[in-house]
Design a protein around this motif. Structure first.
Motif, PDB file in Angstrom:
ATOM      1  N   LEU A 184      29.435  -8.807  40.272  1.00  0.00           N
ATOM      2  CA  LEU A 184      28.489  -9.916  41.003  1.00  0.00           C
ATOM      3  C   LEU A 184      29.606 -11.231  40.969  1.00  0.00           C
ATOM      4  O   LEU A 184      30.071 -11.557  39.597  1.00  0.00           O
ATOM      5  N   TYR A 185      29.683 -11.598  41.963  1.00  0.00           N
ATOM      6  CA  TYR A 185      30.291 -13.081  42.149  1.00  0.00           C
ATOM      7  C   TYR A 185      29.360 -14.177  42.094  1.00  0.00           C
ATOM      8  O   TYR A 185      28.588 -14.172  43.220  1.00  0.00           O
ATOM      9  N   HIS A 186      29.362 -15.106  41.239  1.00  0.00           N
ATOM     10  CA  HIS A 186      28.380 -16.150  41.261  1.00  0.00           C
ATOM     11  C   HIS A 186      29.273 -17.253  41.823  1.00  0.00           C
ATOM     12  O   HIS A 186      29.908 -17.864  41.272  1.00  0.00           O
ATOM     13  N   ILE A 227      24.689 -15.275  44.724  1.00  0.00           N
ATOM     14  CA  ILE A 227      25.401 -14.070  44.326  1.00  0.00           C
ATOM     15  C   ILE A 227      25.857 -13.137  45.229  1.00  0.00           C
ATOM     16  O   ILE A 227      25.156 -13.004  46.252  1.00  0.00           O
ATOM     17  N   THR A 228      27.068 -12.824  45.132  1.00  0.00           N
ATOM     18  CA  THR A 228      27.509 -11.711  46.321  1.00  0.00           C
ATOM     19  C   THR A 228      28.052 -10.712  45.259  1.00  0.00           C
ATOM     20  O   THR A 228      28.445 -10.701  44.394  1.00  0.00           O
ATOM     21  N   SER A 229      27.622  -9.281  45.667  1.00  0.00           N
ATOM     22  CA  SER A 229      27.866  -8.201  44.983  1.00  0.00           C
ATOM     23  C   SER A 229      28.544  -7.273  45.618  1.00  0.00           C
ATOM     24  O   SER A 229      28.652  -7.184  46.827  1.00  0.00           O
ATOM     25  N   CYS A 230      29.467  -6.489  44.555  1.00  0.00           N
ATOM     26  CA  CYS A 230      30.130  -5.431  45.344  1.00  0.00           C
ATOM     27  C   CYS A 230      30.096  -4.151  44.446  1.00  0.00           C
ATOM     28  O   CYS A 230      30.049  -4.186  42.952  1.00  0.00           O
ATOM     29  N   VAL A 231      29.454  -3.105  44.869  1.00  0.00           N
ATOM     30  CA  VAL A 231      29.114  -1.654  44.114  1.00  0.00           C
ATOM     31  C   VAL A 231      30.471  -0.740  43.603  1.00  0.00           C
ATOM     32  O   VAL A 231      30.870  -0.492  44.933  1.00  0.00           O
ATOM     33  N   LEU A 253      23.897 -16.952  31.747  1.00  0.00           N
ATOM     34  CA  LEU A 253      25.071 -16.736  32.590  1.00  0.00           C
ATOM     35  C   LEU A 253      24.930 -17.474  33.943  1.00  0.00           C
ATOM     36  O   LEU A 253      25.978 -17.852  34.417  1.00  0.00           O
ATOM     37  N   GLY A 254      23.860 -18.379  34.058  1.00  0.00           N
ATOM     38  CA  GLY A 254      23.537 -19.030  35.250  1.00  0.00           C
ATOM     39  C   GLY A 254      23.190 -18.117  36.480  1.00  0.00           C
ATOM     40  O   GLY A 254      23.039 -18.763  37.613  1.00  0.00           O
ATOM     41  N   GLY A 291      31.840 -19.875  40.087  1.00  0.00           N
ATOM     42  CA  GLY A 291      33.209 -19.320  40.443  1.00  0.00           C
ATOM     43  C   GLY A 291      33.279 -17.974  39.366  1.00  0.00           C
ATOM     44  O   GLY A 291      34.470 -17.636  39.464  1.00  0.00           O
ATOM     45  N   GLN A 292      32.524 -17.621  38.846  1.00  0.00           N
ATOM     46  CA  GLN A 292      32.745 -16.425  37.864  1.00  0.00           C
ATOM     47  C   GLN A 292      32.279 -15.027  38.258  1.00  0.00           C
ATOM     48  O   GLN A 292      31.211 -15.146  39.148  1.00  0.00           O
ATOM     49  N   THR A 293      33.013 -13.885  38.043  1.00  0.00           N
ATOM     50  CA  THR A 293      32.518 -12.873  38.217  1.00  0.00           C
ATOM     51  C   THR A 293      32.193 -11.941  37.168  1.00  0.00           C
ATOM     52  O   THR A 293      32.781 -12.167  36.109  1.00  0.00           O
TER      53      THR A 293
END
Length: 93
Positions: free
Chosen positions: A24-26, A13-17, A87-88, A30-32
């Motif tokens: 959250l990009y999983h 998971i990559t996150s952006c506030v 959501l995984g 490939g879902q945000t």
């Protein structure tokens, strides 16, 4: 025996506030996902790699934040963990 939850992998998971919202990009799916508090805080408690029960997650959150009544916070944390699992973003260990 209570369910134990953990993140799939540390780099999944990559996150952006963005103000009050977190994207959250999983990577595996490939879902945000757009989330708000307390989801980022729940994920942060699972970031250490240990598999935790909902009560352990609640305990860690309660030590950092004012959650109000425990009888309300506990079911809410469990509901968020169930949604994150669907959501995984989190898996049952």
């Amino acid at each position: 025996m209570p369910r134990r939850y953990c993140q799939d992998s540390p780099d999944a998971i990559t996150s952006c506030v963005l103000e009050d919202m977190v994207l959250l990009y999983h990577r595996p799916s490939g879902q945000t996902h757009m989330v708000i508090s307390p989801v980022p805080e729940i994920l942060a408690t699972l970031d250490g790699g240990a598999a935790l029960t909902a009560d352990e997650v609640l305990g860690q959150l309660a030590s950092l934040y004012d959650l109000g009544a425990a009888e309300e916070a506990g079911p809410q944390v469990e509901a968020h963990l169930a949604e994150l699992t669907e959501l995984g973003l989190v898996r049952i260990a």
